[in-house]
Design a protein around this motif. Structure first.
Motif, PDB file in Angstrom:
ATOM      1  N   GLY A   6       0.780  -1.233   0.000  1.00  0.00           N
ATOM      2  CA  GLY A   6       0.000   0.000   0.000  1.00  0.00           C
ATOM      3  C   GLY A   6       0.807   1.274   0.000  1.00  0.00           C
ATOM      4  O   GLY A   6       0.345   2.294   0.521  1.00  0.00           O
ATOM      5  N   ARG A   7       2.002   1.251  -0.606  1.00  0.00           N
ATOM      6  CA  ARG A   7       2.850   2.443  -0.659  1.00  0.00           C
ATOM      7  C   ARG A   7       3.169   2.793  -2.113  1.00  0.00           C
ATOM      8  O   ARG A   7       4.301   2.695  -2.569  1.00  0.00           O
ATOM      9  N   PRO A   8       2.135   3.177  -2.897  1.00  0.00           N
ATOM     10  CA  PRO A   8       2.326   3.368  -4.338  1.00  0.00           C
ATOM     11  C   PRO A   8       3.276   4.501  -4.704  1.00  0.00           C
ATOM     12  O   PRO A   8       3.975   4.411  -5.716  1.00  0.00           O
ATOM     13  N   GLU A   9       3.295   5.574  -3.914  1.00  0.00           N
ATOM     14  CA  GLU A   9       4.169   6.704  -4.259  1.00  0.00           C
ATOM     15  C   GLU A   9       5.641   6.274  -4.190  1.00  0.00           C
ATOM     16  O   GLU A   9       6.434   6.582  -5.090  1.00  0.00           O
ATOM     17  N   GLU A  10       5.987   5.558  -3.130  1.00  0.00           N
ATOM     18  CA  GLU A  10       7.352   5.037  -3.021  1.00  0.00           C
ATOM     19  C   GLU A  10       7.618   4.007  -4.123  1.00  0.00           C
ATOM     20  O   GLU A  10       8.726   3.926  -4.658  1.00  0.00           O
ATOM     21  N   GLY A  11       6.586   3.242  -4.449  1.00  0.00           N
ATOM     22  CA  GLY A  11       6.734   2.249  -5.513  1.00  0.00           C
ATOM     23  C   GLY A  11       7.049   2.892  -6.853  1.00  0.00           C
ATOM     24  O   GLY A  11       7.934   2.431  -7.586  1.00  0.00           O
ATOM     25  N   ILE A  12       6.351   3.966  -7.185  1.00  0.00           N
ATOM     26  CA  ILE A  12       6.590   4.664  -8.453  1.00  0.00           C
ATOM     27  C   ILE A  12       8.009   5.230  -8.487  1.00  0.00           C
ATOM     28  O   ILE A  12       8.707   5.144  -9.515  1.00  0.00           O
ATOM     29  N   THR A  13       8.476   5.767  -7.374  1.00  0.00           N
ATOM     30  CA  THR A  13       9.835   6.310  -7.311  1.00  0.00           C
ATOM     31  C   THR A  13      10.865   5.224  -7.598  1.00  0.00           C
ATOM     32  O   THR A  13      11.820   5.438  -8.361  1.00  0.00           O
ATOM     33  N   ALA A  14      10.684   4.048  -7.000  1.00  0.00           N
ATOM     34  CA  ALA A  14      11.625   2.942  -7.224  1.00  0.00           C
ATOM     35  C   ALA A  14      11.588   2.469  -8.671  1.00  0.00           C
ATOM     36  O   ALA A  14      12.640   2.200  -9.279  1.00  0.00           O
ATOM     37  N   ILE A  15      10.390   2.375  -9.246  1.00  0.00           N
ATOM     38  CA  ILE A  15      10.282   1.901 -10.631  1.00  0.00           C
ATOM     39  C   ILE A  15      10.854   2.933 -11.595  1.00  0.00           C
ATOM     40  O   ILE A  15      11.472   2.579 -12.617  1.00  0.00           O
ATOM     41  N   ASN A  16      10.683   4.206 -11.306  1.00  0.00           N
ATOM     42  CA  ASN A  16      11.289   5.245 -12.156  1.00  0.00           C
ATOM     43  C   ASN A  16      12.807   5.125 -12.166  1.00  0.00           C
ATOM     44  O   ASN A  16      13.462   5.408 -13.185  1.00  0.00           O
ATOM     45  N   GLU A  17      13.391   4.705 -11.053  1.00  0.00           N
ATOM     46  CA  GLU A  17      14.836   4.475 -11.014  1.00  0.00           C
ATOM     47  C   GLU A  17      15.210   3.309 -11.929  1.00  0.00           C
ATOM     48  O   GLU A  17      16.254   3.334 -12.596  1.00  0.00           O
ATOM     49  N   ALA A  18      14.360   2.282 -11.985  1.00  0.00           N
ATOM     50  CA  ALA A  18      14.604   1.170 -12.907  1.00  0.00           C
ATOM     51  C   ALA A  18      14.585   1.650 -14.353  1.00  0.00           C
ATOM     52  O   ALA A  18      15.432   1.258 -15.164  1.00  0.00           O
ATOM     53  N   PHE A  19      13.619   2.506 -14.688  1.00  0.00           N
ATOM     54  CA  PHE A  19      13.572   3.081 -16.038  1.00  0.00           C
ATOM     55  C   PHE A  19      14.857   3.845 -16.351  1.00  0.00           C
ATOM     56  O   PHE A  19      15.420   3.728 -17.440  1.00  0.00           O
TER      57      PHE A  19
END
Length: 443
Positions: free
Chosen positions: A317-330
């Motif tokens: 349930g922590r989507p904002e942190e999730g998006i930040t981590a995935i953006n780093e993968a990109f």
């Protein structure tokens, strides 16, 4: 005069090129002893980073170029499947115009990275290119323009980005050389590469082939931690795309294999990646997150680790942190074979955060990737259902049913469970299934 190739000496850092001369002798009388040159290890990729050339007008910037080269060597060396030539050996070629093929032969590597750095006032431009040591052919090139606010942060950022890009590129290149060969003709490493290629197709048939290949690689090399890690990853994917009733067993198998991988090599990031994902899906998301953070502590440029961490953060349930981590993968791996699922997980995170238009956009981007599965269509349908965009939602549902004819609201709910354990909260799943039903997915 005879060419003796590169030699190492006790009191001198790095190899030196040595010639010998005897009065009256000719070159033919003193042939180079080729056996003294290091030979490439053909089982694993090997690479040398030549000192980046300082193109700035100020000589004092030479230390910046050297520092960046050292940082890139250090970052690449964290990729445990990649053999990286040490700094002292690479720097023997500093300031010398060289033939890449000769460098590769002298250092015993298959690939060479070279580049340049130009600094003007507070701006820096870094160019890098990957070359074949055998042919000198350009395999990959990129340019990075940055503002110079903090030297060390900049060096770390760009070195990580180059490493994150080069790593999957080398995987593609290495596998391309294997086409047409059967697994019976390959060693464990090449079988492993072939298994990765099938894994990244993300369909049931290729996943089963991948499973067989990783198992064969392990038979040939029982201490092959990476093969155990990727075999665990295959079991997770077979859980996602195989029969729903097998999911509990798949996660149990994945967990056992990933634990075996970490026991063999606790510093292998792919092992922690697999164990983190297995724990997260097996009802222990916080333990999974810790293993994923371990993977990134070992290799900060591990793009798939950043993605998996973002995914697990969404699970809790922590989507904002999730998006930040995935953006780093990109950022780290813009051509990663997982790109479709990077975008798909961003779509799920945006939906989770209530940003349905952004979720639909990310899902559509995911569907542009060749190896995308039915998941992005399902997220797209739910996002459109949430917005009550009925015409677009009906079209999305039609595409979903084309890819998964058995899809209903009930099976969609089951997709979020591994055994009796939901991957995400029941509240999230209820809302998602309700929006799918609103979009037109049958009961």
């Amino acid at each position: 005069m005879g060419d003796l190739g590169c030699k190492t000496f006790a009191d001198i850092p790095g190899p030196l090129h040595v010639w010998c001369w005897q009065p009256g002798a000719t070159r033919e009388e003193s042939p180079a002893p080729k056996q003294n040159r290091p030979r490439p290890d053909m089982k694993r990729p090997s690479i040398a980073v030549l000192p980046f050339v300082n193109l700035s007008s100020v000589d004092e910037q030479e230390h910046f170029s050297d520092g960046f080269t050292e940082e890139l060597i250090s970052t690449l060396a964290r990729c445990r499947w990649l053999r990286v030539v040490a700094r002292n050996s690479s720097f023997t070629f500093k300031g010398v115009t060289v033939d890449v093929r000769k460098v590769a032969s002298d250092l015993g590597v298959k690939y060479v990275i070279e580049g340049s750095i130009r600094r003007a006032a507070n701006r820096v431009r870094i160019t890098a290119q990957l070359l074949s040591g055998e042919t000198g052919m350009l395999l990959w090139a990129e340019r990075y323009d940055r503002m110079l606010d903090d030297v060390f942060v900049l060096q770390d950022e760009i070195a990580g980005q180059i490493t994150g890009t080069v790593e999957p590129e080398l995987g593609f290149i290495e596998f391309a050389a294997l086409r047409g060969q059967s697994a019976t003709d390959m060693d464990a490493w090449n079988i492993y590469l072939k298994g990765l290629w099938h894994l990244y197709k993300f369909d049931l048939e290729n996943l089963r082939i991948s499973k067989e290949l990783f198992e064969r690689a392990i038979d040939l090399e029982p201490a092959f931690a990476q093969a155990y890690a990727r075999l665990a990853y295959v079991h997770i994917q077979l859980g996602w795309y195989g029969p729903l009733e097998e999911r509990g067993d798949r996660i149990a198998d994945a967990t056992a294999l990933a634990e075996r991988a970490t026991a063999l090599d606790d510093r292998e990031p792919a092992a922690h990646l697999a164990l983190g994902r297995a724990r997260a899906l097996g009802g222990q998301p916080e333990r999974g997150i810790e293993h994923l953070r371990n993977a990134l502590r070992l290799v900060p440029s591990f793009a798939q680790g950043h993605f998996a961490l973002g995914q697990a953060l969404c699970y809790v349930g922590r989507p904002e942190e999730g998006i930040t981590a995935i953006n780093e993968a990109f950022r780290l791996s813009p051509r990663d074979p997982h790109l479709w699922t990077f975008h798909n997980m961003v779509a799920i995170a945006q939906y989770q955060a209530g940003r349905f238009a952004q979720a639909a956009e990310a899902a559509r981007t995911s569907l542009l990737k060749e190896n995308a599965t039915f998941w992005p269509v399902m997220v797209l349908a739910a996002s459109l259902g949430a917005q009550e965009r009925k015409g677009e939602a009906r079209a999305a549902v039609a595409e979903l049913l084309r890819r998964r004819p058995d899809m209903t609201a009930k099976t969609a709910r089951a997709e979020f469970y591994f055994g009796s354990v939901p991957a995400m909260s029941e509240k999230f799943i209820d809302r998602f299934v309700s929006d799918l039903h609103r979009a037109g997915v049958p009961d």
